[in-house]
Each structure stands twice: as C-alpha cells, then as structure tokens.
Design a protein around this motif. Structure first.
Motif, mmCIF file in Angstrom:
data_model
loop_
_atom_site.group_PDB
_atom_site.id
_atom_site.type_symbol
_atom_site.label_atom_id
_atom_site.label_comp_id
_atom_site.label_asym_id
_atom_site.label_seq_id
_atom_site.Cartn_x
_atom_site.Cartn_y
_atom_site.Cartn_z
ATOM 1 N N TYR A 117 0.830 -1.194 0.000
ATOM 2 C CA TYR A 117 0.000 0.000 0.000
ATOM 3 C C TYR A 117 0.861 1.239 0.000
ATOM 4 C CZ TYR A 117 -3.864 -3.082 0.659
ATOM 5 O OH TYR A 117 -4.790 -4.061 0.464
ATOM 6 N N ASP A 118 0.390 2.235 -0.736
ATOM 7 C CA ASP A 118 1.102 3.505 -0.815
ATOM 8 C C ASP A 118 0.539 4.413 0.279
ATOM 9 O OD1 ASP A 118 1.915 6.078 -1.478
ATOM 10 O OD2 ASP A 118 2.059 5.582 -3.607
ATOM 11 N N ASP A 119 1.291 4.545 1.361
ATOM 12 C CA ASP A 119 0.781 5.274 2.528
ATOM 13 C C ASP A 119 0.458 6.730 2.231
ATOM 14 O OD1 ASP A 119 0.978 3.075 3.978
ATOM 15 O OD2 ASP A 119 2.894 3.573 4.959
ATOM 16 N N GLN A 120 1.112 7.271 1.215
ATOM 17 C CA GLN A 120 0.850 8.686 0.898
ATOM 18 C C GLN A 120 -0.466 8.863 0.142
ATOM 19 O OE1 GLN A 120 4.412 10.300 -1.053
ATOM 20 N NE2 GLN A 120 4.398 11.761 0.640
ATOM 21 N N LEU A 121 -0.804 7.860 -0.679
ATOM 22 C CA LEU A 121 -2.012 8.010 -1.501
ATOM 23 C C LEU A 121 -3.280 7.552 -0.791
ATOM 24 C CD1 LEU A 121 -0.960 7.102 -5.161
ATOM 25 C CD2 LEU A 121 -0.807 9.267 -3.944
ATOM 26 N N LEU A 122 -3.171 6.563 0.094
ATOM 27 C CA LEU A 122 -4.377 6.007 0.718
ATOM 28 C C LEU A 122 -5.271 7.057 1.392
ATOM 29 C CD1 LEU A 122 -3.316 2.556 2.205
ATOM 30 C CD2 LEU A 122 -4.972 3.020 0.390
ATOM 31 N N PRO A 123 -4.707 8.001 2.176
ATOM 32 C CA PRO A 123 -5.589 8.963 2.856
ATOM 33 C C PRO A 123 -6.283 9.944 1.901
ATOM 34 C CG PRO A 123 -3.311 9.109 3.682
ATOM 35 C CD PRO A 123 -3.298 8.190 2.519
ATOM 36 N N LEU A 124 -5.839 9.969 0.651
ATOM 37 C CA LEU A 124 -6.434 10.932 -0.284
ATOM 38 C C LEU A 124 -7.830 10.498 -0.743
ATOM 39 C CD1 LEU A 124 -3.409 11.865 -2.601
ATOM 40 C CD2 LEU A 124 -3.925 12.604 -0.291
ATOM 41 N N PHE A 125 -8.089 9.198 -0.647
ATOM 42 C CA PHE A 125 -9.369 8.665 -1.144
ATOM 43 C C PHE A 125 -10.556 9.395 -0.509
ATOM 44 C CE2 PHE A 125 -12.884 5.612 -1.229
ATOM 45 C CZ PHE A 125 -12.915 5.310 -2.574
ATOM 46 N N ASP A 126 -10.421 9.660 0.766
ATOM 47 C CA ASP A 126 -11.475 10.341 1.517
ATOM 48 C C ASP A 126 -11.795 11.727 0.940
ATOM 49 O OD1 ASP A 126 -13.152 10.533 3.680
ATOM 50 O OD2 ASP A 126 -11.673 11.661 4.860
ATOM 51 N N GLY A 127 -10.795 12.339 0.301
ATOM 52 C CA GLY A 127 -10.991 13.681 -0.250
ATOM 53 C C GLY A 127 -11.808 13.694 -1.535
ATOM 54 N N ILE A 128 -11.955 12.520 -2.201
ATOM 55 C CA ILE A 128 -12.606 12.510 -3.521
ATOM 56 C C ILE A 128 -14.017 13.087 -3.442
ATOM 57 C CG2 ILE A 128 -13.509 11.011 -5.354
ATOM 58 C CD1 ILE A 128 -11.056 9.256 -5.085
ATOM 59 N N ASP A 273 -4.287 17.205 -8.537
ATOM 60 C CA ASP A 273 -5.353 16.369 -7.979
ATOM 61 C C ASP A 273 -4.975 15.853 -6.591
ATOM 62 O OD1 ASP A 273 -7.963 14.973 -8.479
ATOM 63 O OD2 ASP A 273 -6.670 13.287 -7.946
ATOM 64 N N TRP A 274 -3.771 15.361 -6.442
ATOM 65 C CA TRP A 274 -3.360 14.816 -5.140
ATOM 66 C C TRP A 274 -3.357 15.904 -4.070
ATOM 67 C CZ3 TRP A 274 1.382 11.215 -6.701
ATOM 68 C CH2 TRP A 274 0.873 10.144 -7.433
ATOM 69 N N MET A 275 -2.889 17.091 -4.468
ATOM 70 C CA MET A 275 -2.863 18.194 -3.490
ATOM 71 C C MET A 275 -4.282 18.581 -3.070
ATOM 72 S SD MET A 275 -0.007 20.491 -5.410
ATOM 73 C CE MET A 275 0.349 21.738 -4.198
ATOM 74 N N LEU A 276 -5.175 18.671 -4.065
ATOM 75 C CA LEU A 276 -6.546 19.079 -3.741
ATOM 76 C C LEU A 276 -7.261 18.011 -2.916
ATOM 77 C CD1 LEU A 276 -7.834 20.785 -7.033
ATOM 78 C CD2 LEU A 276 -6.669 21.819 -5.069
ATOM 79 N N LEU A 277 -6.956 16.746 -3.195
ATOM 80 C CA LEU A 277 -7.597 15.675 -2.419
ATOM 81 C C LEU A 277 -7.115 15.709 -0.975
ATOM 82 C CD1 LEU A 277 -7.643 12.580 -4.834
ATOM 83 C CD2 LEU A 277 -9.475 14.205 -4.331
ATOM 84 N N PHE A 278 -5.823 15.920 -0.802
ATOM 85 C CA PHE A 278 -5.315 15.989 0.572
ATOM 86 C C PHE A 278 -5.947 17.186 1.290
ATOM 87 C CE2 PHE A 278 -2.487 17.234 3.982
ATOM 88 C CZ PHE A 278 -2.327 16.023 4.637
ATOM 89 N N ALA A 279 -6.002 18.325 0.587
ATOM 90 C CA ALA A 279 -6.612 19.521 1.180
ATOM 91 C C ALA A 279 -8.069 19.227 1.538
ATOM 92 C CB ALA A 279 -6.512 20.697 0.203
ATOM 93 N N ALA A 280 -8.815 18.646 0.596
ATOM 94 C CA ALA A 280 -10.242 18.400 0.831
ATOM 95 C C ALA A 280 -10.453 17.435 1.999
ATOM 96 C CB ALA A 280 -10.891 17.847 -0.434
ATOM 97 N N ALA A 281 -9.594 16.418 2.077
ATOM 98 C CA ALA A 281 -9.724 15.460 3.191
ATOM 99 C C ALA A 281 -9.550 16.191 4.519
ATOM 100 C CB ALA A 281 -8.695 14.343 3.043
ATOM 101 N N ASN A 282 -8.853 17.328 4.492
ATOM 102 C CA ASN A 282 -8.668 18.151 5.696
ATOM 103 C C ASN A 282 -9.608 19.360 5.707
ATOM 104 O OD1 ASN A 282 -6.191 17.090 7.313
ATOM 105 N ND2 ASN A 282 -5.730 16.803 5.154
ATOM 106 N N ARG A 283 -10.672 19.270 4.901
ATOM 107 C CA ARG A 283 -11.721 20.301 4.855
ATOM 108 C C ARG A 283 -11.215 21.644 4.344
ATOM 109 N NH1 ARG A 283 -16.473 18.500 4.115
ATOM 110 N NH2 ARG A 283 -17.113 16.851 5.477
ATOM 111 N N ILE A 284 -10.190 21.595 3.509
ATOM 112 C CA ILE A 284 -9.648 22.834 2.931
ATOM 113 C C ILE A 284 -10.091 22.925 1.472
ATOM 114 C CG2 ILE A 284 -7.486 24.003 2.265
ATOM 115 C CD1 ILE A 284 -6.288 22.720 4.839
ATOM 116 N N ASN A 285 -10.584 24.103 1.093
ATOM 117 C CA ASN A 285 -11.152 24.297 -0.251
ATOM 118 C C ASN A 285 -10.136 24.975 -1.182
ATOM 119 O OD1 ASN A 285 -13.295 24.719 1.965
ATOM 120 N ND2 ASN A 285 -14.454 24.017 0.211
ATOM 121 N N ALA A 286 -10.483 24.949 -2.464
ATOM 122 C CA ALA A 286 -9.598 25.578 -3.466
ATOM 123 C C ALA A 286 -10.420 26.236 -4.555
ATOM 124 C CB ALA A 286 -8.705 24.500 -4.094
#
Ligand code: FMN
Length: 339
Positions: A117-128, A273-286
């Motif tokens: 598993y790619d630990d950096q990418l897994l938490p991004l799923f929640d941001g989708i 995309d990865w940056m925005l997903l990480f931001a969104a998973a942390n409730r940050i908008n763009a």
C-alpha cells in the motif's frame, strides 16, 4: 441513472474480472476537476489494462488553444484513478504518453492485485467526495503548516514544483494581474461565447459545464449569467471580484514544471489532484485563477512577480469556505468503452 457522486464502495466487484474492476474504479476518476468542467477524457478498458485518451472535441479553443489545460485535466483524472486503485488494493503500473505516434493517448494503466500500500495516496481517497471548487470568499484562517508540507511532498513525488506566495506586495501585484487578465479575456467576444457555451443554468440536465450558481454571483443574477456573459463585457465586474479573492486568500499556490510539454502538463494535473484531495480530506477548499496564464501577454509579468524557476502551470488559492455543491459529471458509460 444514478448520481455519479454517489458511488457505493461496497459494490466493488471483488470477484469480478480485472476489466469490471477497472470500470468500477474509473467512476472515481470522473469526479476529478477539469477546466470549465469539460471532462475532456475517454477511457478504453481491455482486460487488465486501461488507456486514457484526450478528447479534443471538448477542448477550449479560445481559453486553452494549446490544450495545456485539457491535458492537465486528464492528468487530474489519472491522479484520482491512481488513488482509487490503491484504495481497492490494486497496484497500477502507469506509463505516460506511451506512443509518440499517438499524442492523444495520454496514459496506459495496467493493474495487478497488490499487498503493497502507498501510505501517501491512501488517505487521499477520503478527499474525492469532499473536493469541490469553491469560488466564494475564504475565511482568513491560515492553512496549517503540516498541510503545506504534505502537499509540497505530494507534488514533489511527481517532479512538480510548488511555490507559495506569502509576501503582501506580491499578493497585491497578483490580484492586479488577475484583474487585468479578466478584463483582457472578457474583451474577447469569442472567449465570452465559449464561456457561455459551458455555463449551465439551474434546470440544465447536461452532465458537464459550470453551474451559474457556483460562480459566486448574487442569486438574482445567476440565472441570467450565461446571457449576460455572452452579450456584455462584464470584465470589470469579474475583475473586481477575482482581485478581492486573490487579495484575501489565506494561501496562494503556484504549480510549476521544468518544461512546458504535454508530459509536464500530465504530471502537473496529477500533482494538482493529489494536493486538492489531501486539502479536501482536511476540509480545505480551493479555487483557480487561470487568467494570467491564459490572457495574451501576461505570462512574462506573472513570472516577474512570482520569480519561480520553470514554467508556471496552475495558480490557485487554498483556504476554508462554506462547502460548494458537487458539479455535474457525465455517466461512466458515456466515457468508458470496454474492448
Ligand atoms: C486545469 C484546470 C484549470 C482550471 N481553471 C479554472 C479557473 O481559471 N477558474 C475557475 O473558476 N475554475 C477553474 N478550474 C476549476 C473547474 O472549473 C472545476 O474543476 C470544474 O468546474 C468542476 O468542478 P469541481 O472542481 O467542483 O468538481 C480549473 C480546473 C482545472 C483542472
């Protein structure tokens, strides 16, 4: 037809063929951001392999004559596909621009089951499901440093550079440049016509384009937005609004690449995309300000202000806002074919 934003992950075909699994996962890629919500992509699935193609019929010929934003949008879809593949335990082998004789074939993705598993990418799923472009004013709350560090790392994995603007003088100069970009672009009747073509009213049932309500216009004006934009030069009004958004942005971000070739665009789109997903998973908008990169003659002035090495590809702000509504998406069967 079901809402593309409502994907039930329990329905993943665990015992299905690789092609069925790929098709299911591609539904997550379709939720990626794209310029004017053009969704300029096509997918072909053959057994355990997916081919991503640019759909040139959806290119913005006025705002994006080189297709740079089109390819970045496809890159964003690819980035999102990779996150979803990880989530479902599939290991993607990705080749970008695999055939120089076929420039619109942007990527080949071959899958196999994986326990790695790619630990950096897994938490991004929640941001989708949380990521939506938010064009209203942001709160002045600062974006936490650990978010800034993390999104810099994510882009760095792809060789994409990130610059942050923290200097008040630079921020003011950028606000003026964005406003000037709006004025220049809106003076061009063809640009307005193109924008009007991709604007969607409240009752529209097309599955692409930008909803007028998402533009941050007063509610009474939103239904008339398409007509007004086509018929009148509202550049000054848009310019004032955008300049204010830049001036009050808690964080301004620039993505840049070493060169300005399709490969750079594809990588920048994935990084975005990865940056925005990480931001969104942390409730940050763009939200984005493409004007200085689109309007004729402004790029060199943008470079003078921001002083980065390489080619700027995207300029956007991050911060906290009221969540925007999801925008429309085309159905999976319209964009995915099985061979
Ligand atoms: C390469 C690229 C450029 C974009 N440029 C702008 C822009 O200049 N202004 C803007 O308001 N939105 C911009 N967007 C955001 C899209 O309009 C947005 O992603 C699309 O409407 C889908 O909505 P969503 O992001 O809420 O899913 C851009 C998106 C991408 C991928």
């Amino acid at each position: 037809m079901s809402n593309p934003w409502e994907i039930d992950r329990q329905c993943f075909p665990t015992t299905g063929s690789p092609a069925e699994q790929l098709k299911f996962i591609t539904r997550y890629a379709l939720l990626a951001p794209s310029t004017h919500n053009t969704q300029p992509w096509k997918f072909i699935i053959q057994h355990d392999e997916l081919k991503l193609y640019a759909d040139r019929s959806r290119q913005l010929t006025e705002a994006d004559p080189s297709g740079r934003e089109l390819v970045m949008s496809c890159g964003a879809a690819l980035g999102q596909l990779r996150v979803a593949l990880q989530h479902f335990g599939l290991d993607p082998e990705v080749s970008l621009l695999p055939d120089s004789n076929e420039p619109d074939w942007l990527a080949r993705v071959k899958i196999s089951p994986s326990n790695v598993y790619d630990d950096q990418l897994l938490p991004l799923f929640d941001g989708i499901f949380k990521r939506h472009t938010s064009r209203t004013a942001f709160a002045s709350t600062a974006v936490p440093q650990q978010v800034i560090d993390k999104i810099t790392d994510l882009a760095g994995r792809l060789g994409v550079g990130v610059a942050f603007i923290s200097d008040a003088d630079q921020q003011q100069q950028l606000a003026r440049l964005v406003a000037e970009g709006d004025q220049l672009l809106f003076k061009n009747k063809n640009f307005r016509l193109e924008l009007r073509r991709w604007l969607r009213g409240k009752d529209s049932n097309t599955k692409d384009g930008i909803a007028s309500r998402s533009l941050g216009l007063p509610a009474w004006l939103a239904p008339l937005a398409a007509y007004i934009i086509q018929k009148l030069d509202v550049g000054d009004m848009v310019a004032r609004n955008d300049a204010q958004l830049v001036l009050t942005a808690p964080l301004l971000v620039i993505l840049h690449t070493p060169e300005n070739q399709p490969m750079d665009w594809l990588l920048a789109g994935q990084a975005l995309d990865w940056m925005l997903l990480f931001a969104a998973a942390n409730r940050i908008n763009a939200s984005f300000f493409s004007q200085p990169l689109e309007a004729p003659g402004l790029l060199s002035r943008f470079n003078e202000i921001v002083q980065i090495s390489g080619q700027p590809q995207l300029f956007f702000r991050l911060g906290y806002a009221v969540d925007a509504k999801p925008s429309a998406r085309r159905d999976v069967d319209t964009v995915v074919s099985m061979e």
